[in-house]
Design an enzyme around this catalytic site. Structure first.
Site, PDB file in Angstrom:
ATOM      1  N   GLU A 100      42.570  35.376  42.322  1.00 43.78           N
ATOM      2  CA  GLU A 100      41.385  36.195  42.516  1.00 43.78           C
ATOM      3  C   GLU A 100      40.589  35.724  43.715  1.00 43.78           C
ATOM      4  O   GLU A 100      40.758  34.615  44.201  1.00 43.78           O
ATOM      5  CB  GLU A 100      40.517  36.129  41.266  1.00 43.78           C
ATOM      6  CG  GLU A 100      40.874  37.223  40.282  1.00 43.78           C
ATOM      7  CD  GLU A 100      39.971  37.204  39.074  1.00 43.78           C
ATOM      8  OE1 GLU A 100      38.797  36.840  39.223  1.00 43.78           O
ATOM      9  OE2 GLU A 100      40.460  37.551  37.986  1.00 43.78           O
ATOM     10  N   HIS A 118      38.504  32.712  39.175  1.00 45.94           N
ATOM     11  CA  HIS A 118      38.027  32.484  40.529  1.00 45.94           C
ATOM     12  C   HIS A 118      38.091  30.998  40.882  1.00 45.94           C
ATOM     13  O   HIS A 118      38.610  30.606  41.932  1.00 45.94           O
ATOM     14  CB  HIS A 118      36.570  32.969  40.561  1.00 45.94           C
ATOM     15  CG  HIS A 118      36.142  33.507  41.881  1.00 45.94           C
ATOM     16  ND1 HIS A 118      35.295  32.812  42.693  1.00 45.94           N
ATOM     17  CD2 HIS A 118      36.430  34.665  42.529  1.00 45.94           C
ATOM     18  CE1 HIS A 118      35.063  33.533  43.780  1.00 45.94           C
ATOM     19  NE2 HIS A 118      35.754  34.654  43.703  1.00 45.94           N
TER      20      HIS A 118
END
Lengths: 532, 337
Positions: free
Chosen positions: B10, B306
Site C-alpha cells: 500500500e 501502510h
C-alpha cells in the site's frame, strides 16, 4: 515529456468570484485546471482584456498558490464585440500567427471552456485548421459527490485519425466514395484502383483544377461527371455540371460560347448569352480535349481560373464565376507547350492534379466487370435485360482479353459492342453466333476491315510511328516488307514490286526507288532482312 | 540497483518518498516500476514528482523518467548538500510530505539546513503541521539532531498558500526505546477555521468535548484571517511525559462538522484508553529514523498495512527488518532486528 502550455481566455463570469475566501467555494475553470493532480501545466497563456486586469491578477495569484509549477503569462487582447465572429476570428488568427509555437519542444492545450460561444467556436476552428497546434481542453465542474475541486477535464485531439472507430468509418466512406467514382464497378486492376482512391481523396479535399489524361474512350468524361456528383453529394459544389468538348469550339463562336456575349456584340448576337463559364458558377466545368483550345481562349480561361473573372464578348464589365475545373486531354500537353500550341502557364495551373486513365487494353482484368456494367446500363436504358449464354460469354471474354483485341476506342468500343450484341438478341439471350459476328465487327473496326492483321510492322516500327501510320500506308508497307523478305536482294525485291512500271520504262533503278520508299519510314534493307 | 514493484503493498506515494530518502542516505540507486499500478489514475501524480524533484534539489541526484503520469523512474543518488532550500508545493500535495522526503537525508548532511516550504500545511491525507512540530520532531530531537519548525501561515486545501520554516542541525542518530508514554500531562484541542462560518468550529468543539469528556475550556476555537481560508481543521492533542499524540479531523465540503469531530474524538479516545506509545501516524513516521539509527524499539496500537509496506521498503535498502510482535495487552512491540 515536453513542457505543457495551456492557452485560454480569462472567463469574466466563470473565473470571477468574490474577492474573499468564498471564491474558493466556486469552481473557476482557469484556476481549477491547474489543480489537477495528473496534469502539470508549465505555462499558461491567459488572454484577457485590459478591463479585466484586476480579475486577471487575482486569478494569477490563485494559480500561483495552487500550482507553483505554473508560470502564468497574461496577454491583453481587446475585443470590441466578443460576439462578432469576424473580429474574434481575425484577432485570434493574428495571435496564432504571431505566437512562436514550437510543437517540437512544447505541447499545447487550447482551453475552450471560458469566453463567449463565438470565441469558443473560433478557438475550435483555429485548432482544427492547425493554426493552433494543440489539443482542445474542456473543463467542467465536479459532480456533487466529488467535492468542488478540481472538477473534470477532457482533452480532445482533433486529429480524427487517432480515433480508431472514426478512422474505420472514414475508411468505409472513402471506399464508398471510390466505389461511387467507379460507378459501383468492381474493378480489379490495382493501378486503376489506386488511381481512383487518389482521385477520391483529391476530390474531397481540393478545389484546385484536375487534369484527366488518357486515350479517347478511357472514360475521362464519365469520371469527370462522377467526380462532380461525388462533390455534390458532399455539398462541396452547389451549381451544375457543364461539359464541353473544346474541339467543337472553333472560330469566332468559341469565345462567345465559353465566356458569353452581350446583346448585339456581333452580327447575329440578337440576345445576351451567359456562356459556359457563367453557367458553371458554383458548379463544375469539364473542358474535354483542352489541347484543342485556341490561344485567345487559353488566355481567358487561365485568368478565369486564377481570378474567377473574365470579360464576355462585347462587354465592358467583367463577369464573375466560381467554378471548379476539370480538364481532359488525350494529347501530350507538354509536347504541345514545346510546339507552342499550348500555354505553359495554363498547363502549370492544370498540372497540379494530373491523373492518367489507362486504356482498356491496359486493364483487361476490368473488361468482365465492365461488361456486366454495360449490360446493366442497357437494361436500364431499354427496359429489358439481356444476358449471355455461358459459352458465348466465355468466347467473348477470351477474345476481349486476347492480344488481337486492341480496344483502340477503349470503353466507347466496349459500350458500343455490348449495345450491338444486346440489340441483335431479341430473345434477350446473346448466343455464340452473335458473339462471333461481333468479334468480326470489332476486328474490322480495329484493323481497317482486315480480319487478319498479322503484318510484321510491329517488330520494325515503334508504337508511336505505327499509330501515326494511315491504314492506307500500312497495308502497302506491310506488303513491301513481305516481298523484301521473300527476295534475295534489294534489286530482286525492286523488280518484283515495280514489275509493271518496269515494263513501261526503258531504264529504271528499282532498288533505288525501293530504298527511297523505305527511307520514308526510317527503314533500311539491312534492318528488314536482319530483324526478320 | 534496487528494483521495486510499485504495485505491491500500500501507499504508492509513500513508497516513492521513502525510497528517495533511503537512497540518498544509503547511496544506493533504485528503480521503481509500475508506480501506483492498479489505481484509477496510475503513475506519478504532481505531488510525487514534486517530492522527488525536492530530493534531487538537495543533492546532485538524477532521476530518469520523472514526469507526471510516468510509471517508472530510475533514481541515482548524489551527495546531499546542507543549505538553504525553498520548495513550493501545489495544492494537492502537502508541504509536509516533501519534508518527510528530504528530512532524513538532511539529518545526515555535513551541516545545518534551513528549509522554507510553501503550500498546504493542513491537508487531508498527510499529517498536519502541528503533528510534525509537536509529535514527530521531539522524538527526532531525542535521537540526537536538533530540528525546529515554525508555522508562518496556515495553508488549507484547496487554496494552499501556507508557509513553514524548518531548521535542521544534524547529529548522528542514536537508538532510543519508546515503550512507555508516561503520565498524561495535559489535553488541549483547537478548532481552527478561516473564511467559514463561526458555527462550524463551535459545533466541532461541542461534539469533541462530549465524546472525550474533556474540561470546559480544554478545546478552543481559533479564527484565522479570512485570506488564509477557506479552511477548517480540528486538532486534538494529548501530551504525555514521553510522547504527544495529535489527532485531527479536516473540514471538507459535504462533510458535517459533527461527523468529523466525532470521528477525530473517537480516535483520540481510543488512543488514550490504550497504553501504546505510538499512534498510527507516528508508527509510519518512526520506522525510517529508527532503521537509520540502527536499532531501537517502540510500542504501537496496531501496525497498518501502510506501515508494513514501509518496513519492507526499509528492508530493501538497509537489509534490516522490523519485528512486529503482539504483546499480551494487545499492543505491538516494533523492534529492529
Amino acid at each position: 515529456m515536453k513542457p505543457l502550455t495551456v492557452i485560454g481566455f480569462l472567463g469574466s463570469t466563470l473565473d470571477a468570484g468574490p474577492f474573499k475566501a468564498a471564491r474558493w467555494n466556486k469552481w473557476r475553470p482557469s484556476v481549477s485546471l491547474t489543480m489537477h493532480e495528473d496534469l502539470r501545466v508549465d505555462r499558461f497563456i491567459l488572454i484577457h482584456s485590459a478591463q479585466h486586469h484586476r480579475l486577471a491578477e487575482l486569478v494569477i495569484a490563485d494559480i500561483g498558490s495552487v500550482s507553483p509549477e505554473t508560470h502564468v503569462e497574461p496577454r491583453i487582447m481587446e475585443l470590441d464585440d466578443p460576439w462578432d465572429f469576424e473580429e474574434v476570428y481575425g484577432k485570434l488568427l493574428d495571435f496564432a500567427q504571431d505566437y512562436p509555437f514550437d510543437p517540437d519542444k512544447e505541447d499545447y492545450l487550447i482551453h475552450i471552456t471560458t469566453g463567449t460561444h463565438v470565441l469558443q467556436i473560433c478557438l475550435f476552428l483555429l485548432t482544427e485548421a492547425r493554426f493552433l497546434p494543440g489539443k482542445l481542453l474542456q473543463t467542467q465542474p465536479a459532480k456533487k459527490m466529488e467535492g468542488a475541486f478540481p472538477g473534470r477535464l477532457n482533452m480532445i485531439d482533433l486529429d480524427l485519425s487517432r480515433y480508431d472507430s472514426l478512422a474505420s468509418r472514414f475508411a468505409v466512406q472513402m471506399a464508398e466514395g471510390s466505389s461511387f467514382l467507379k460507378s459501383g464497378i468492381e474493378t480489379r486492376n490495382s493501378a486503376f484502383n489506386t488511381l481512383i482512391d487518389e482521385i477520391e481523396q483529391v476530390a474531397g479535399r481540393s478545389k484546385a483544377p484536375i487534369l484527366l489524361t488518357g486515350p479517347t474512350g478511357a472514360g475521362k468524361s464519365h469520371l469527370a461527371r462522377r467526380i462532380y456528383e461525388l462533390k455534390k453529394r458532399k455539398h462541396q459544389v452547389s451549381g451544375g455540371f457543364v461539359e464541353v468538348n473544346c474541339a467543337t469550339l472553333r472560330g469566332d463562336n468559341a469565345m462567345a460560347a465559353l465566356f458569353g456575349h452581350t446583346k448585339g456584340a456581333f452580327t447575329g448576337a440578337a440576345s445576351e448569352r451567359a456562356g459556359l463559364l457563367r453557367t458553371a458558377d458554383k458548379g463544375m466545368l469539364f473542358l474535354d480535349e483542352i489541347g484543342e483550345l485556341g490561344a485567345d481562349e487559353q488566355a481567358m480561361i487561365l485568368r478565369a481560373i486564377e481570378e474567377k473573372r473574365f470579360l464576355p464578348v462585347g462587354a465592358d464589365k467583367e463577369s464573375v464565376s466560381d467554378f471548379q475545373l476539370i480538364a481532359g486531354t488525350n494529347k501530350d500537353l507538354h509536347a504541345a507547350v514545346t510546339e507552342g500550341s499550348f500555354r505553359d502557364d495554363l498547363l502549370a495551373r492544370l498540372n497540379l492534379w494530373t491523373f492518367s486513365l489507362p486504356g482498356l487494353a491496359d486493364r483487361k482484368e476490368d473488361i468482365e466487370p465492365n461488361l456486366d456494367y454495360e449490360l446493366d446500363r442497357f437494361a436500364e436504358r431499354e427496359g429489358s435485360r439481356v444476358t449471355f449464354n455461358k459459352e458465348a460469354r466465355q468466347k467473348y471474354l477470351d477474345f476481349a482479353n486476347s492480344k488481337t483485341a486492341s480496344w483502340s476506342g477503349n470503353f466507347r468500343d466496349l459500350a458500343a459492342s455490348v449495345t450491338r450484341m444486346a440489340t441483335l438478341s431479341p430473345a434477350g439471350r446473346i448466343g455464340r453466333d452473335i458473339v462471333e459476328q461481333e468479334i468480326t465487327k470489332l476486328e474490322r473496326l480495329w484493323h481497317g476491315g482486315k480480319a487478319e492483321t498479322k503484318d510484321d510492322l510491329g517488330g520494325l516500327l515503334s508504337e508511336g510511328t505505327l499509330r501515326e501510320l494511315d491504314p492506307f500506308d500500312r497495308v502497302q508497307l506491310a506488303e513491301v516488307i513481305s516481298v523484301c523478305r521473300n527476295s534475295k536482294s534489294m534489286s530482286d525485291a525492286g523488280r518484283t514490286l515495280f514489275a509493271s512500271s518496269r515494263q513501261r520504262r526503258k531504264s529504271s533503278n528499282d532498288a533505288d526507288r525501293l530504298k527511297k520508299y523505305l527511307a520514308r519510314f526510317g527503314l533500311s534493307w539491312a534492318e528488314i532482312v536482319t530483324i526478320a | 540497483m534496487i528494483t521495486i514493484d510499485g504495485s505491491e503493498g500500500e501507499g504508492g506515494g509513500q513508497m516513492l518518498r521513502s525510497s528517495a530518502s533511503l537512497s540518498l542516505v544509503t547511496g544506493q540507486a533504485f528503480q521503481i516500476t509500475n508506480i501506483r499500478g492498479g489505481r484509477e489514475k496510475p503513475g506519478m501524480m504532481r505531488q510525487h514528482v514534486t517530492a522527488i524533484e525536492a530530493a534531487c534539489a538537495i543533492s546532485d541526484s538524477t532521476c530518469e523518467g520523472l514526469e507526471v503520469g510516468t510509471s517508472e523512474i530510475t533514481f541515482r543518488p548524489g551527495t546531499v548538500k546542507a543549505g538553504e532550500y525553498n520548495f513550493a508545493v501545489g495544492t494537492a500535495g502537502s508541504a509536509n510530505l516533501v519534508l518527510q522526503t528530504i528530512l532524513p537525508p538532511l539529518l545526515f548532511a555535513d551541516g545545518p539546513s534551513h528549509i522554507t516550504l510553501e503550500g498546504g500545511t493542513h491537508n487531508i491525507g498527510a499529517p498536519p503541521y502541528d503533528f510534525i512540530e509537536r509529535a514527530f520532531l521531539p522524538l527526532i530531537n531525542r535521537m540526537g539532531p536538533s530540528v525546529s519548525a515554525k508555522l508562518v501561515r496556515h495553508g488549507f486545501y484547496p487554496r494552499g498558500g501556507g508557509k513553514m520554516e524548518i531548521d535542521i542541525q544534524p547529529a548522528p542518530l542514536r537508538r532510543i526505546d519508546c515503550l512507555d508514554r508516561g503520565e498524561l500531562r495535559s489535553v488541549i484541542g483547537t478548532a481552527i477555521f478561516a473564511g467559514l462560518p463561526y458555527d462550524i468550529a463551535e459545533r466541532e468543539v461541542k461534539t469533541a468535548r462530549n465524546v472525550l469528556n474533556w474540561e470546559e475550556d480544554a478545546i478552543a476555537v481559533r479564527q484565522l484571517p479570512e485570506d488564509q481560508g477557506p479552511g477548517n481543521i480540528l486538532l486534538l492533542e494529548a501530551e504525555y511525559d514521553h510522547v504527544t499524540e495529535i489527532v485531527s479531523g479536516f473540514g471538507k465540503f459535504g462533510i458535517k462538522a459533527e461527523r468529523l469531530a466525532k470521528t477525530a474524538a473517537m480516535r483520540m479516545k481510543g488512543y488514550m484508553e490504550g497504553q501504546a506509545f505510538a499512534g498510527p501516524y507516528l508508527t509510519d513516521q518512526l520506522l525510517l529514523p529508527f532503521a537509520l539509527a540502527g536499532g531501537g524499539s517502540f510500542t504501537c496500537v496496531n501496525p497498518s498495512q501502510h506501515a508494513r509496506t514501509g518496513a519492507d521498503i526499509i528492508a530493501r535498502f538497509t537489509g534490516r527488518t522490523f519485528a512486529f510482535d503482539q504483546q499480551e495487552d494487545g499492543h505491538f512491540l516494533v523492534s529492529l532486528r
